[in-house]
Design an enzyme around this catalytic site. Structure first.
Site, PDB file in Angstrom:
ATOM      1  CB  ILE A  31      22.123  21.505  37.934  1.00  0.00           C
ATOM      2  CG1 ILE A  31      23.399  21.391  37.083  1.00  0.00           C
ATOM      3  CG2 ILE A  31      20.971  20.762  37.265  1.00  0.00           C
ATOM      4  CD1 ILE A  31      23.886  19.961  36.886  1.00  0.00           C
ATOM      5  N   GLY A  32      23.468  24.663  38.458  1.00  0.00           N
ATOM      6  CA  GLY A  32      24.477  25.421  39.186  1.00  0.00           C
ATOM      7  C   GLY A  32      24.751  26.744  38.507  1.00  0.00           C
ATOM      8  N   GLY A  34      27.505  30.211  38.432  1.00  0.00           N
ATOM      9  CA  GLY A  34      28.816  30.706  38.814  1.00  0.00           C
ATOM     10  C   GLY A  34      29.039  32.098  38.275  1.00  0.00           C
ATOM     11  CG  PHE A  36      33.607  33.309  34.622  1.00  0.00           C
ATOM     12  CD1 PHE A  36      34.119  34.473  34.074  1.00  0.00           C
ATOM     13  CD2 PHE A  36      34.186  32.819  35.784  1.00  0.00           C
ATOM     14  CE1 PHE A  36      35.193  35.128  34.646  1.00  0.00           C
ATOM     15  CE2 PHE A  36      35.260  33.475  36.377  1.00  0.00           C
ATOM     16  CZ  PHE A  36      35.759  34.625  35.809  1.00  0.00           C
ATOM     17  CB  VAL A  39      26.716  23.806  35.687  1.00  0.00           C
ATOM     18  CG1 VAL A  39      26.953  22.328  35.366  1.00  0.00           C
ATOM     19  CG2 VAL A  39      28.040  24.516  35.918  1.00  0.00           C
ATOM     20  CE  LYS A  54      31.971  27.071  34.409  1.00  0.00           C
ATOM     21  NZ  LYS A  54      33.151  27.048  35.296  1.00  0.00           N
ATOM     22  CG  ASP A 157      36.889  30.775  43.493  1.00  0.00           C
ATOM     23  OD1 ASP A 157      36.947  31.186  44.678  1.00  0.00           O
ATOM     24  OD2 ASP A 157      35.855  30.830  42.811  1.00  0.00           O
TER      25      ASP A 157
END
Length: 251
Positions: A31-32, A34, A36, A39, A54, A157
């Site tokens: 759903i996400g 990044g 690294f 998620v 995550k 960030d």
């Protein structure tokens, strides 16, 4: 997400979540995404509660740390999540546990169904106004005060994509997320921080100046980023964005 021209771990196998199978049913579709890892939506098998998982790539963390001349700290985000979760601040995600396998570190946290700041804003029935911006500003600064003064951490960030809401309603709680670039700093360390990291549109001048060894920086770089977000919310444009990265840096 940092500014990376290429993905140094593009061929890495996706997470399997096998170590979580007894506790959670995890959706493999993220759903996400990044810098690294990813998620994922998950369901607790015993309680039926929905959480976010995550998956932090150990390979990706190592490669990006080496590229920046830093030591890899794949477990730092888990340590911070557990520490901050135990202190229970209203603008920080609740922490439910962590697990790992050979390739990934998995962190279970509170699910933010309201989405990122831009998504949450468009879902509000209330007319967009200064009162909404003031509310967001208050919550972001409360989160940063807690992170800086209580946990002794610099996020590095802060941006709209790292501000999420627990639900799509006006009563939702704002949460500061993604501590993948965070570092511990008690405010008295000499020399100050010098690593160049973050997202260029929200990067403070001190971070850019550290490239040439002119000076280091501290936790105020997070406050700068929060100010940029508030400017964008009030004006509808970015204060420093140029036609190129170099132009943005110069501005």
């Amino acid at each position: 997400m940092t500014d990376m021209p290429v993905d140094p771990a593009a061929d890495e196998p996706p997470p399997t979540f096998d170590v979580l199978s007894e506790m959670f049913e995890v959706d493999p579709d993220p759903i996400g995404l990044g810098t690294f890892g990813s998620v994922h939506f998950a369901l607790n098998n015993s309680s039926g509660k929905t959480v976010a998982i995550k998956a932090i790539s150990k390979v990706r963390t190592q490669l990006l740390a080496e590229a920046a001349g830093q030591e890899a700290s794949v477990h730092l985000e888990t340590e911070l999540a557990e520490e901050m979760g135990a202190k229970k601040h209203r603008n920080i995600l609740r922490f439910y546990g962590s697990w790992e396998d050979a390739r990934y570190l998995y962190v279970a946290t509170q699910l933010c169904a309201g989405g990122e700041l831009p998504d949450w804003l468009v879902q509000q029935e209330e007319a967009y106004c200064e009162r909404v911006v003031a509310r967001v500003a208050y919550d972001v600064l409360q989160a940063l005060a807690f992170v800086h003064d209580t946990v002794k951490v610099v996020h590095r960030d802060v941006k709209p994509q790292n501000l999420m809401f627990t639900e799509p309603t006006p009563a939702a709680f704002l949460k500061l997320i993604d501590f993948g670039l965070a570092t511990r700093w008690d405010g008295n360390e000499e020399p100050p921080l010098t690593e160049v990291c973050g997202t260029i549109d929200f990067m403070a001048p001190e971070i850019l100046a550290s490239v040439n060894g002119k000076r280091g920086y501290g936790d105020r770089v997070d406050v700068w980023a929060a100010g940029v977000i508030m400017y964008m919310m009030l004006s509808g444009k970015h204060p420093f964005r140029g036609p190129s990265r170099a132009a943005t840096e110069a501005r």
